[in-house]
Scaffold this motif. Structure first.
Motif, mmCIF file in Angstrom:
data_model
loop_
_atom_site.group_PDB
_atom_site.id
_atom_site.type_symbol
_atom_site.label_atom_id
_atom_site.label_comp_id
_atom_site.label_asym_id
_atom_site.label_seq_id
_atom_site.Cartn_x
_atom_site.Cartn_y
_atom_site.Cartn_z
ATOM 1 N N LEU A 93 15.090 4.464 -3.452
ATOM 2 C CA LEU A 93 14.004 5.329 -3.000
ATOM 3 C C LEU A 93 12.771 5.027 -3.849
ATOM 4 C CD1 LEU A 93 15.828 8.755 -2.493
ATOM 5 C CD2 LEU A 93 14.912 7.250 -0.716
ATOM 6 N N ILE A 94 11.684 4.651 -3.195
ATOM 7 C CA ILE A 94 10.457 4.267 -3.887
ATOM 8 C C ILE A 94 9.326 5.179 -3.410
ATOM 9 C CG2 ILE A 94 8.823 2.391 -4.312
ATOM 10 C CD1 ILE A 94 11.073 0.433 -3.627
ATOM 11 N N PRO A 95 8.563 5.750 -4.325
ATOM 12 C CA PRO A 95 7.446 6.614 -3.921
ATOM 13 C C PRO A 95 6.425 5.859 -3.062
ATOM 14 C CG PRO A 95 7.917 6.876 -6.256
ATOM 15 C CD PRO A 95 8.704 5.685 -5.794
ATOM 16 N N VAL A 96 5.922 6.539 -2.049
ATOM 17 C CA VAL A 96 4.925 5.928 -1.174
ATOM 18 C C VAL A 96 3.705 5.462 -1.968
ATOM 19 C CG1 VAL A 96 3.281 6.383 0.690
ATOM 20 C CG2 VAL A 96 5.630 7.207 0.880
ATOM 21 N N LYS A 97 3.382 6.195 -3.036
ATOM 22 C CA LYS A 97 2.189 5.844 -3.821
ATOM 23 C C LYS A 97 2.282 4.444 -4.415
ATOM 24 C CE LYS A 97 3.827 8.040 -8.103
ATOM 25 N NZ LYS A 97 3.529 9.088 -9.122
ATOM 26 N N GLU A 98 3.506 3.956 -4.667
ATOM 27 C CA GLU A 98 3.657 2.604 -5.202
ATOM 28 C C GLU A 98 3.212 1.559 -4.180
ATOM 29 O OE1 GLU A 98 4.359 1.867 -8.278
ATOM 30 O OE2 GLU A 98 4.536 4.005 -8.759
ATOM 31 N N PHE A 99 3.428 1.865 -2.907
ATOM 32 C CA PHE A 99 2.977 0.963 -1.848
ATOM 33 C C PHE A 99 1.456 1.042 -1.705
ATOM 34 C CE2 PHE A 99 7.409 1.628 -0.936
ATOM 35 C CZ PHE A 99 7.843 0.415 -0.422
ATOM 36 N N LYS A 100 0.940 2.280 -1.820
ATOM 37 C CA LYS A 100 -0.506 2.467 -1.689
ATOM 38 C C LYS A 100 -1.259 1.692 -2.765
ATOM 39 C CE LYS A 100 -0.078 5.379 1.736
ATOM 40 N NZ LYS A 100 -0.458 4.990 3.115
ATOM 41 N N LYS A 101 -0.666 1.615 -3.967
ATOM 42 C CA LYS A 101 -1.301 0.871 -5.052
ATOM 43 C C LYS A 101 -1.475 -0.603 -4.690
ATOM 44 C CE LYS A 101 0.478 3.711 -8.888
ATOM 45 N NZ LYS A 101 1.389 3.712 -10.064
ATOM 46 N N GLN A 102 -0.571 -1.086 -3.846
ATOM 47 C CA GLN A 102 -0.616 -2.492 -3.434
ATOM 48 C C GLN A 102 -1.379 -2.667 -2.126
ATOM 49 O OE1 GLN A 102 0.650 -4.783 -5.508
ATOM 50 N NE2 GLN A 102 1.324 -3.122 -6.873
ATOM 51 N N GLY A 103 -1.967 -1.575 -1.648
ATOM 52 C CA GLY A 103 -2.711 -1.652 -0.396
ATOM 53 C C GLY A 103 -1.820 -1.794 0.817
ATOM 54 N N MET A 104 -0.578 -1.299 0.714
ATOM 55 C CA MET A 104 0.391 -1.428 1.802
ATOM 56 C C MET A 104 0.682 -0.080 2.440
ATOM 57 S SD MET A 104 3.075 -3.938 -0.179
ATOM 58 C CE MET A 104 4.295 -3.809 1.129
ATOM 59 N N THR A 105 0.917 -0.094 3.744
ATOM 60 C CA THR A 105 1.361 1.096 4.462
ATOM 61 C C THR A 105 2.801 0.857 4.895
ATOM 62 O OG1 THR A 105 -0.871 1.554 5.280
ATOM 63 C CG2 THR A 105 0.962 2.617 6.431
ATOM 64 N N PRO A 106 3.768 1.490 4.229
ATOM 65 C CA PRO A 106 5.175 1.213 4.548
ATOM 66 C C PRO A 106 5.585 1.775 5.906
ATOM 67 C CG PRO A 106 5.013 3.020 2.987
ATOM 68 C CD PRO A 106 3.624 2.481 3.147
ATOM 69 N N VAL A 107 6.311 0.974 6.678
ATOM 70 C CA VAL A 107 6.849 1.410 7.966
ATOM 71 C C VAL A 107 8.276 0.884 8.087
ATOM 72 C CG1 VAL A 107 4.610 1.511 9.129
ATOM 73 C CG2 VAL A 107 5.901 -0.625 9.127
#
Length: 244
Positions: A93-107
Motif C-alpha cells: 500500500l503506497i500513499p497517493v501523495k508519493e505518486f503526486k510527487k512524481q507527477g503521476m496519477t495512479p489508476v
C-alpha cells in the motif's frame, strides 16, 4: 549432434498459461497478433540463447539439452519452476501523495517501477494505492511449445547472436557489426552504438557486460573490447536557386 550446455542455439517458442491456454509470449508474429499481444517495436524471430546461460527458465534449459536442430517439444512447467508462487508480502500500500510527487496519477492496471521492481496497480482507494510487485505470471503453471531452429557453430555468429539477444533495438543491422579476433581477444564495433536515444547509458553498459560475460564463459576468449567511433558530421550547405 545432441545439444549440450554451453551450445549457442536459436529457438522459436510460444508460452501459454496452462489453466486458460492464453498466450503470454511468442516468437511468432501471427501468433502474437491472434493473441492480441502484438508489440509493434518487437522483432518476431527465433531468439538466440546459450544453453544453460540463464537466458531461459531452468526447466527450458534442461529440456533443450539432448535435442537436435529441428527437434520440437511441448513442456509443462509448474509455477514453482517458472516464476514462483505468489507472495502476499509483495503487495504493498503506497500513499497517493508519493505518486503526486512524481507527477503521476495512479489508476488500476498501470504498471510502475520502484527500486528496480515492476508492479501493477490493483486499486486506488482512500488515498492509498495497492500495488502488486509479484511477477505477472507468479502462481501460474505454464506450457511451452518450442523448436530448435539452429545450432550456431561459427564463432563470429555466436558473438553476433549474443549482441542480438542483449543489445537489440528497432532496425538494428547486425551485419554492420564488425568483429575481429586477435588470439583470445575479441574486438567488437557495434552498429549505431552511439545512438543513445534508443537506450540509456546504463542500459548500454549493462548490455555490454552481459555480452562479454556470455562470450568469456562459453568461448575460448579471455578479453572483449568494445570499440566506439565518434565521427564529426559535416552538414552539406543547402542549394539555392541562382538569382536571375
Amino acid at each position: 549432434m545432441a545439444i549440450k550446455e554451453g551450445d549457442f542455439v536459436k529457438i522459436d517458442f510460444t508460452g501459454k498459461i496452462a489453466e486458460t491456454g492464453d498466450v503470454f509470449d511468442t516468437t511468432y508474429e501471427e501468433t502474437a497478433k491472434d493473441a492480441d499481444i502484438f508489440v509493434e517495436e518487437k522483432t518476431y524471430a527465433p531468439i538466440p540463447i546459450v544453453v544453460g546461460g540463464n537466458h531461459l527458465l531452468p526447466a527450458l534449459d534442461e529440456a533443450i539439452v539432448g535435442m537436435k536442430k529441428g527437434d520440437s517439444k511441448n513442456l509443462e512447467v509448474e509455477s514453482k519452476d517458472a516464476f514462483g508462487d505468489r507472495d502476499s508480502s509483495l503487495i504493498e500500500l503506497i500513499p497517493v501523495k508519493e505518486f503526486k510527487k512524481q507527477g503521476m496519477t495512479p489508476v488500476p492496471g498501470m504498471k510502475i517501477t520502484a527500486e528496480n521492481n515492476t508492479g501493477k496497480i490493483l486499486t486506488v482507494n482512500g488515498g492509498r494505492v495497492k500495488v502488486d510487485f509479484n511477477h505477472e505470471l507468479a502462481g501460474k503453471d505454464l506450457v511451452y511449445d518450442f523448436e530448435v531452429v539452429e545450432v550456431i557453430e561459427d564463432d563470429e555468429e555466436k558473438i553476433k547472436s549474443m549482441i542480438q539477444l542483449h543489445y537489440a533495438y528497432p532496425n538494428m543491422d547486425i551485419d554492420k557489426t564488425e568483429i575481429t579476433f586477435d588470439g583470445k581477444v575479441v574486438n567488437i564495433k557495434l552498429d549505431e552504438i552511439t545512438k543513445f536515444d534508443q537506450k540509456s547509458y546504463m542500459d548500454v553498459t549493462f548490455a555490454r557486460f552481459r555480452i562479454a560475460k556470455d562470450i568469456w564463459e562459453n568461448m575460448d576468449v579471455e578479453k572483449v573490447n568494445f570499440l566506439d567511433e565518434f565521427e564529426k558530421r559535416v552538414e552539406e550547405p543547402e542549394e539555392t536557386e541562382e538569382e536571375e
